[in-house]
Each structure stands twice: as C-alpha cells, then as structure tokens.
Write a protein that holds these residues in place. Structure first.
Motif, short mmCIF file in Angstrom:
data_model
loop_
_atom_site.label_atom_id
_atom_site.label_comp_id
_atom_site.label_asym_id
_atom_site.label_seq_id
_atom_site.Cartn_x
_atom_site.Cartn_y
_atom_site.Cartn_z
N ALA A 129 -1.62 -0.89 -3.92
CA ALA A 129 -2.77 -0.01 -3.67
C ALA A 129 -2.31 1.44 -3.60
N THR A 130 -3.08 2.32 -4.26
CA THR A 130 -2.79 3.77 -4.18
C THR A 130 -4.07 4.52 -3.80
N GLY A 131 -3.90 5.61 -3.06
CA GLY A 131 -5.04 6.32 -2.48
C GLY A 131 -5.60 7.44 -3.35
N PRO A 132 -6.69 8.07 -2.89
CA PRO A 132 -7.32 9.16 -3.64
C PRO A 132 -6.64 10.50 -3.32
N GLU A 133 -7.19 11.57 -3.87
CA GLU A 133 -6.59 12.92 -3.72
C GLU A 133 -6.32 13.26 -2.24
N GLY A 134 -7.25 12.92 -1.38
CA GLY A 134 -7.09 13.26 0.04
C GLY A 134 -6.26 12.24 0.81
N GLY A 135 -5.78 11.20 0.13
CA GLY A 135 -4.98 10.16 0.78
C GLY A 135 -5.84 9.13 1.50
N TRP A 136 -5.18 8.09 2.01
CA TRP A 136 -5.88 7.07 2.82
C TRP A 136 -6.12 7.62 4.22
N THR A 170 -0.84 10.15 -10.64
CA THR A 170 0.59 9.91 -10.92
C THR A 170 1.12 8.70 -10.14
N ALA A 171 0.66 8.53 -8.89
CA ALA A 171 1.23 7.47 -8.02
C ALA A 171 1.15 6.07 -8.66
N PRO A 172 -0.02 5.63 -9.20
CA PRO A 172 -0.04 4.29 -9.80
C PRO A 172 0.84 4.18 -11.05
N ILE A 206 0.87 -1.18 0.00
CA ILE A 206 0.00 0.00 0.00
C ILE A 206 0.91 1.24 0.00
N CYS A 207 0.72 2.10 -1.01
CA CYS A 207 1.55 3.31 -1.12
C CYS A 207 0.99 4.37 -0.18
N VAL A 208 1.84 4.83 0.72
CA VAL A 208 1.41 5.82 1.70
C VAL A 208 2.41 6.98 1.70
N ALA A 209 1.89 8.18 1.48
CA ALA A 209 2.76 9.36 1.48
C ALA A 209 3.02 9.82 2.91
N ARG A 210 4.07 10.56 3.11
CA ARG A 210 4.41 11.16 4.41
C ARG A 210 4.54 10.15 5.54
N ARG A 211 5.05 8.98 5.26
CA ARG A 211 5.24 7.99 6.31
C ARG A 211 6.64 7.45 6.11
N SER A 220 6.86 3.53 0.28
CA SER A 220 7.01 4.90 -0.21
C SER A 220 7.29 4.86 -1.71
N LEU A 221 6.91 5.95 -2.38
CA LEU A 221 7.26 6.11 -3.80
C LEU A 221 8.25 7.28 -3.96
N GLY A 222 8.88 7.64 -2.87
CA GLY A 222 9.85 8.74 -2.92
C GLY A 222 9.43 9.88 -2.01
N ARG A 223 10.23 10.94 -2.03
CA ARG A 223 10.02 12.02 -1.05
C ARG A 223 9.01 13.06 -1.49
N ARG A 224 8.68 13.07 -2.75
CA ARG A 224 7.70 14.05 -3.23
C ARG A 224 6.29 13.49 -3.13
N ILE A 225 5.30 14.37 -2.96
CA ILE A 225 3.90 13.91 -2.89
C ILE A 225 3.35 13.88 -4.31
N LEU A 226 2.98 12.70 -4.76
CA LEU A 226 2.49 12.53 -6.13
C LEU A 226 0.97 12.65 -6.17
N ARG A 227 0.45 13.10 -7.29
CA ARG A 227 -1.01 13.17 -7.45
C ARG A 227 -1.57 11.75 -7.46
N1 SAM Z 1 -3.24 14.26 0.74
C1 SAM Z 1 -2.28 13.21 0.97
C2 SAM Z 1 -1.21 13.71 1.94
O1 SAM Z 1 -1.06 14.90 2.04
O2 SAM Z 1 -0.54 12.87 2.53
C3 SAM Z 1 -1.60 12.84 -0.34
C4 SAM Z 1 -2.42 11.94 -1.14
S1 SAM Z 1 -1.67 11.63 -2.71
C5 SAM Z 1 -2.24 12.99 -3.62
C6 SAM Z 1 -2.63 10.29 -3.34
C7 SAM Z 1 -2.06 8.92 -3.13
O3 SAM Z 1 -0.88 8.76 -3.89
C8 SAM Z 1 -1.64 8.56 -1.72
O4 SAM Z 1 -2.73 8.11 -0.94
C9 SAM Z 1 -0.63 7.46 -1.94
O5 SAM Z 1 -1.25 6.23 -2.15
C10 SAM Z 1 0.03 7.90 -3.22
N2 SAM Z 1 1.27 8.67 -3.00
C11 SAM Z 1 1.53 9.92 -3.42
N3 SAM Z 1 2.80 10.27 -3.13
C12 SAM Z 1 3.35 9.20 -2.53
C13 SAM Z 1 4.66 8.93 -2.01
N4 SAM Z 1 5.62 9.82 -2.05
N5 SAM Z 1 4.87 7.71 -1.47
C14 SAM Z 1 3.89 6.79 -1.42
N6 SAM Z 1 2.65 6.98 -1.90
C15 SAM Z 1 2.37 8.18 -2.45
#
Ligand code: SAM
Length: 242
Positions: free
Chosen positions: A185-192, A219-221, A161-166, A209-216
C-alpha cells in the motif's frame, strides 16, 4: 513479434474471431496480411502463435510458453494520486510485473475518479502488458474507500504499508522472505493519516520504508514494484547460473 490481447471467448476450434478494433490494429496499423503471424494472448497467462487467415480471423498455430511473469503475485493498493498520476503508475508498474491494482480513496485523497476511469486504466494496462511481452494483463479493481479495501485483502498475502518519515525496516528486508503473494500500500500526496497507518497494522500490514528520501505519491509504487521485480529476477538469474 507483434502481440495482441484477445478475450478467451474469441477462440473457437483453433480460430480467433477478431473484432473491428483488432482487425484495424493488425491490418492497418501493423500492416499484416494473410499468413503473417503474431502472438495472441488472453491476458490470463496463455499465449499462442497465430496466423492471419482473413481480415476477420486468425488461426492458432501453437502455444507459446512465456517467461516474463514474476513468480510472485503482486497487488498495489494505491491511494489515488492527483491528476493523471494513476495513468502513469499503471503503465510503469504493469511493465514491472504487477498483477493487480486496488485504487483506494484515503482521508487525504484529492481525486474523485469518474466511473469511466477503470476502463481507461484497464486499456493502459493492456497496452503496457502487450509492449512488455507479459502473459498476464493486470486486473484493475474499482476504487474503494481505504478502510473497506483493508477488509478485502487475502489472508495468505504478505501485506506492507509504505510509510515515509517513520523508523521502519526497508521493504527489501522483507522481500528476502520470497512470499508467494504480496500486497503493497502507498499513500497520497499528503501521506497516510496516523489512524490509517494504525488501521493497516491492525489488519496485518507491516509498515515499511522505501529509503531515506521522500518519494512522490506516483514514484513510491514504482519504486516498490521495481524492488519486487529486481529481487525475484535476481533470484531466478542466480538459480539458472548455478
Ligand atoms: N507528505 C508525506 C510526508 O511528508 O510524510 C509524504 C507523502 S509521500 C509524497 C506519498 C506516499 O509515498 C507516502 O504516503 C508513502 O506511502 C510513500 N512514500 C514516499 N516516500 C517514502 C519512503 N521514503 N518510505 C516509505 N514510503 C514512502
């Protein structure tokens, strides 16, 4: 060589019966005439060189062995993004080698997909598979509530499961294991939500993680699929240059 997806049921005694749409595509769009050849593919891994024998029929000449499929079965479990984002993601991830899409409705999913959407996404996947010369057309499942989808993943698959900011390990780290079947698994705009991440972990998913930047959300999948494709293509290229 031009490619056309057909249903296995259209083949009988070495002949392919073409439906109206396929006839139109071959004879009007591609302007093929009797005797011209094209590649027919059943979308399940089989391809044949075929020659147009009339407007309605084509004859199978020989099987074609394709080498464009990844040796790993990849499923994307995607929380549906806003607007037409899923259309783009199906197109690009099909080109990258994904085998199956599981669209899910999560707590923060904003889109309410109409029932005709699956048909539209399947058509997009078919066109993308044809254009990228794949032998398999990805399967698009009907959208499911996220928690239900978690119960439907195959036990033998490696699930991420791809999780940003973790502070998770990068997906690339796990791909080195070269599993046979992967679900990402990848989340929606507001994240999981935190609860959703915990539910996935309880179901056997590894947060990555998919890296240090927050992807749309769209873009994430695409990034995750690119990493899988690059890992496997590189391994295969290394094998052939040994
Ligand atoms: N609003 C969320 C936040 O601020 O943490 C960001 C959600 S991001 C737009 C949508 C999804 O893309 C996330 O739920 C995650 O699955 C994936 N994603 C985006 N950037 C990621 C990253 N750097 N690492 C892992 N997953 C990422």
């Amino acid at each position: 060589m031009n490619r056309l997806v057909i249903a296995p049921t259209q083949i009988k005694n070495g002949q392919i019966s073409l439906n109206f749409e396929q006839q139109h595509y071959l004879t009007r769009v591609l302007r093929l005439t009797q005797g011209n050849t094209f590649v027919a593919m059943d979308g399940q891994g089989n391809s044949w060189l075929a020659a147009l024998s009339s407007e309605e029929q084509a004859s199978i000449l020989e099987a074609v062995v394709g080498a464009t499929e990844l040796p790993v079965k990849v499923t994307l479990m995607v929380a549906l993004p806003k607007g037409n984002g899923f259309d783009d993601l199906v197109r690009y991830c099909t080109e990258l080698g994904v085998n199956r899409f599981m669209p899910v409705i999560s707590d923060r999913t904003l889109l309410k997909p109409s029932p005709q959407k699956v048909q539209r996404w399947s058509k997009i996947a078919q066109e993308a598979a044809q254009q990228s010369e794949r032998q398999i057309v990805p399967n698009i499942l009907s959208p499911l509530p996220y928690h239900m989808a978690l119960t439907q993943v195959e036990k033998e698959a490696a699930c991420y499961i791809c999780v940003a900011r973790r502070d998770s390990e990068h997906l690339l780290h796990y791909l080195e294991k070269k599993e046979n079947e992967i679900i990402i698994a990848t989340g929606p705009e507001g994240g999981w939500t935190e609860k959703e991440v915990e539910a996935a972990i309880a179901a056997g998913f590894q947060p990555v993680s998919l890296g240090r930047r927050i992807l749309r959300a769209v873009t994430a999948p695409i990034v995750a699929s690119s990493l899988v494709a690059a890992t496997w293509d590189k391994a295969r290229d290394n094998f052939f240059t040994l």
